[in-house]
Design a protein around this motif. Structure first.
Motif, PDB file in Angstrom:
ATOM      1  N   ALA A   1      -9.967   3.844   2.332  1.00 43.80           N
ATOM      2  CA  ALA A   1      -9.898   4.827   1.340  1.00 43.80           C
ATOM      3  C   ALA A   1     -10.307   6.386   1.630  1.00 43.80           C
ATOM      4  O   ALA A   1      -9.731   7.249   1.269  1.00 43.80           O
ATOM      5  CB  ALA A   1     -10.985   4.538   0.080  1.00 43.80           C
ATOM      6  N   ALA A   2     -11.171   6.382   2.624  1.00 47.02           N
ATOM      7  CA  ALA A   2     -11.974   7.501   3.384  1.00 47.02           C
ATOM      8  C   ALA A   2     -10.738   7.950   4.055  1.00 47.02           C
ATOM      9  O   ALA A   2     -10.487   9.431   3.906  1.00 47.02           O
ATOM     10  CB  ALA A   2     -12.956   7.273   4.225  1.00 47.02           C
ATOM     11  N   SER A   3      -9.830   7.523   4.733  1.00 48.39           N
ATOM     12  CA  SER A   3      -9.004   7.842   5.519  1.00 48.39           C
ATOM     13  C   SER A   3      -7.740   8.693   4.877  1.00 48.39           C
ATOM     14  O   SER A   3      -7.452   9.898   5.040  1.00 48.39           O
ATOM     15  CB  SER A   3      -8.156   6.773   6.351  1.00 48.39           C
ATOM     16  N   PHE A   4      -7.510   7.998   3.607  1.00 50.19           N
ATOM     17  CA  PHE A   4      -6.550   8.484   2.709  1.00 50.19           C
ATOM     18  C   PHE A   4      -6.961   9.859   1.837  1.00 50.19           C
ATOM     19  O   PHE A   4      -6.488  10.679   1.710  1.00 50.19           O
ATOM     20  CB  PHE A   4      -6.017   7.621   1.802  1.00 50.19           C
ATOM     21  N   ALA A   5      -8.356   9.943   1.790  1.00 46.05           N
ATOM     22  CA  ALA A   5      -8.807  10.744   1.052  1.00 46.05           C
ATOM     23  C   ALA A   5      -8.769  12.205   2.049  1.00 46.05           C
ATOM     24  O   ALA A   5      -8.510  13.256   1.477  1.00 46.05           O
ATOM     25  CB  ALA A   5     -10.326  10.641   0.701  1.00 46.05           C
ATOM     26  N   GLU A   6      -8.737  11.848   3.179  1.00 44.62           N
ATOM     27  CA  GLU A   6      -8.851  12.958   4.189  1.00 44.62           C
ATOM     28  C   GLU A   6      -7.396  13.542   4.307  1.00 44.62           C
ATOM     29  O   GLU A   6      -7.013  14.887   4.320  1.00 44.62           O
ATOM     30  CB  GLU A   6      -9.251  12.591   5.707  1.00 44.62           C
ATOM     31  N   VAL A   7      -6.458  12.744   4.072  1.00 49.89           N
ATOM     32  CA  VAL A   7      -4.941  13.179   3.922  1.00 49.89           C
ATOM     33  C   VAL A   7      -4.703  14.129   2.763  1.00 49.89           C
ATOM     34  O   VAL A   7      -4.128  14.989   2.774  1.00 49.89           O
ATOM     35  CB  VAL A   7      -4.169  11.963   3.743  1.00 49.89           C
ATOM     36  N   LEU A   8      -5.391  13.846   1.414  1.00 51.59           N
ATOM     37  CA  LEU A   8      -5.187  14.475   0.331  1.00 51.59           C
ATOM     38  C   LEU A   8      -5.756  15.804   0.348  1.00 51.59           C
ATOM     39  O   LEU A   8      -5.501  16.738  -0.318  1.00 51.59           O
ATOM     40  CB  LEU A   8      -5.677  13.509  -0.841  1.00 51.59           C
ATOM     41  N   LYS A   9      -6.605  15.889   1.345  1.00 51.34           N
ATOM     42  CA  LYS A   9      -7.235  17.594   1.571  1.00 51.34           C
ATOM     43  C   LYS A   9      -6.191  18.270   2.210  1.00 51.34           C
ATOM     44  O   LYS A   9      -6.205  19.454   2.165  1.00 51.34           O
ATOM     45  CB  LYS A   9      -8.404  17.356   2.341  1.00 51.34           C
ATOM     46  N   VAL A  10      -5.040  17.651   3.165  1.00 48.38           N
ATOM     47  CA  VAL A  10      -4.319  18.745   3.746  1.00 48.38           C
ATOM     48  C   VAL A  10      -2.885  18.484   3.666  1.00 48.38           C
ATOM     49  O   VAL A  10      -2.033  19.340   3.733  1.00 48.38           O
ATOM     50  CB  VAL A  10      -4.777  18.384   5.229  1.00 48.38           C
ATOM     51  N   ASN A  11      -2.716  17.495   3.120  1.00 45.99           N
ATOM     52  CA  ASN A  11      -1.197  16.972   2.817  1.00 45.99           C
ATOM     53  C   ASN A  11      -0.506  17.605   1.639  1.00 45.99           C
ATOM     54  O   ASN A  11      -1.393  17.574   0.666  1.00 45.99           O
ATOM     55  CB  ASN A  11      -0.912  15.653   2.597  1.00 45.99           C
ATOM     56  N   THR A  12       0.599  18.275   1.852  1.00 43.99           N
ATOM     57  CA  THR A  12       1.165  19.004   0.317  1.00 43.99           C
ATOM     58  C   THR A  12       2.529  18.501   0.097  1.00 43.99           C
ATOM     59  O   THR A  12       3.020  19.417  -0.741  1.00 43.99           O
ATOM     60  CB  THR A  12       1.473  20.605   0.924  1.00 43.99           C
ATOM     61  N   THR A  13       3.051  17.428   0.410  1.00 41.99           N
ATOM     62  CA  THR A  13       3.962  16.856  -0.043  1.00 41.99           C
ATOM     63  C   THR A  13       3.972  15.326  -0.942  1.00 41.99           C
ATOM     64  O   THR A  13       4.588  15.419  -1.451  1.00 41.99           O
ATOM     65  CB  THR A  13       4.868  16.547   1.050  1.00 41.99           C
ATOM     66  N   LEU A  14       2.999  14.961  -0.428  1.00 42.09           N
ATOM     67  CA  LEU A  14       2.595  13.311  -1.147  1.00 42.09           C
ATOM     68  C   LEU A  14       2.704  13.502  -2.685  1.00 42.09           C
ATOM     69  O   LEU A  14       1.576  14.411  -3.223  1.00 42.09           O
ATOM     70  CB  LEU A  14       1.620  12.688  -0.491  1.00 42.09           C
ATOM     71  N   THR A  15       3.245  13.045  -3.626  1.00 42.54           N
ATOM     72  CA  THR A  15       2.895  13.199  -5.062  1.00 42.54           C
ATOM     73  C   THR A  15       2.670  11.830  -5.701  1.00 42.54           C
ATOM     74  O   THR A  15       2.156  11.863  -6.709  1.00 42.54           O
ATOM     75  CB  THR A  15       4.451  13.764  -5.534  1.00 42.54           C
ATOM     76  N   GLN A  16       2.901  10.616  -4.830  1.00 45.19           N
ATOM     77  CA  GLN A  16       2.646   9.431  -5.630  1.00 45.19           C
ATOM     78  C   GLN A  16       1.830   8.626  -4.689  1.00 45.19           C
ATOM     79  O   GLN A  16       2.477   8.275  -3.451  1.00 45.19           O
ATOM     80  CB  GLN A  16       3.749   8.739  -6.005  1.00 45.19           C
TER      81      GLN A  16
END
Length: 298
Positions: A88-103
């Motif tokens: 969960a922590a890993s994917f949280a880091e993704v959400l901080k920088v990724n600008t294309t993931l919507t789901q």
């Protein structure tokens, strides 16, 4: 996993495939690592489904690193992969920088309140994610509170699933406070929690002022007649909710009567699910009277 590795190599040169579904293929963390390398270079894939694959925290970390640079994937499903708090922590880091993931579907990974805290912090800054599923992640009241704080400032999320998450009245109260100020969420699923009548009352207060939510699922929450009465009062003034699911909530004739009174004046609700309750003949009669004047329920 050798099979996943071979597929990933092929996908590095493929220029047409946009959706890859590998549900229940035992690719484990090694296969996830191969797919992560693919995501670093592939520019066509938009949807990746990895349900039931034993990706675990290690595989999650690999996928997360890839998603920090990938600019095409919009949907990722890692439902039931034992990713834990670290995942969960890993994917949280993704959400901080990724600008294309919507789901993003992280359901049935049981990372609890700690995992929810990581994700909630990221959601305060994320501006692209629209759908987040945390079904059966056992986040509890504490996790619900973390998410609620994020919902107060997040302006892009439209659908949130926190069903089967061990959320009680306190968690429902936190979410309700967020819903009073949130202006983007349209669908909230709290199915199979334990919010009870008190939790329903909190949500009802929120629904009196919220102007964006259109779907609310509260099935299997034991809200009873008192909870139904609270929601009914809210439905007399709410003008945006179109679907309300109260299946399996120990609602009796009194609760049905309260909802019936609301249906006489509400002009926006199109679907009301009262299946598997205990409304009896008296409750049915109350609803029947309401249906004589209601023109929106279908």
């Amino acid at each position: 996993d050798a099979g996943a590795a071979s597929l990933a190599e092929a996908m590095k040169v493929n220029t047409t495939l946009t959706k890859l579904d590998l549900t229940a293929n035992n690719i484990d963390f090694a296969g996830a690592e191969s797919l992560a390398e693919l995501l670093k270079v592939n520019t066509r894939l938009t949807e990746l489904i990895l349900r039931y694959n034993g990706v675990a925290a290690v595989g999650s970390s690999s996928l997360a690193e890839a998603l920090k640079i990938n600019t095409t994937l919009t949907q990722l499903d890692v439902f039931d992969n034992c990713i834990g708090e670290a995942g969960a922590a890993s994917f949280a880091e993704v959400l901080k920088v990724n600008t294309t993931l919507t789901q993003l579907d992280l359901g049935a990974n049981q990372f609890g309140a700690v995992g929810a805290a990581f994700l909630a912090k990221a959601m305060k800054d994320n501006t692209t994610l629209k759908h987040l599923r945390l079904s059966a992640d056992r986040i509890g009241d504490a996790g619900a509170t973390f998410l609620a704080e994020a919902m107060k400032v997040n302006s892009t999320l439209t659908q949130l699933w926190v069903d089967q998450c061990n959320i009680g009245a306190a968690g429902s109260a936190s979410i309700s406070e967020a819903m009073k100020v949130n202006t983007t969420l349209t669908q909230l699923d709290l199915w199979h929690n334990s919010i009870g009548a008190a939790g329903a009352a909190s949500l009802a207060e929120a629904m009196k002022v919220n102007t964006t939510l259109t779907q609310l699922t509260l099935r299997k929450n034991n809200i009873g007649d008192a909870g139904a009465a609270s929601l009914a009062e809210a439905m007399k003034v709410n003008t945006t909710l179109t679907e309300l699911d109260l299946n399996s909530n120990n609602i009796g004739a009194a609760g049905a009567a309260s909802l019936a009174e609301a249906m006489k004046v509400n002009t926006t609700l199109t679907q009301l699910d009262l299946s598997e309750n205990n409304i009896g003949d008296a409750g049915a009669a109350s609803l029947a009277e309401a249906m004589k004047v209601n023109t929106t329920l279908t």
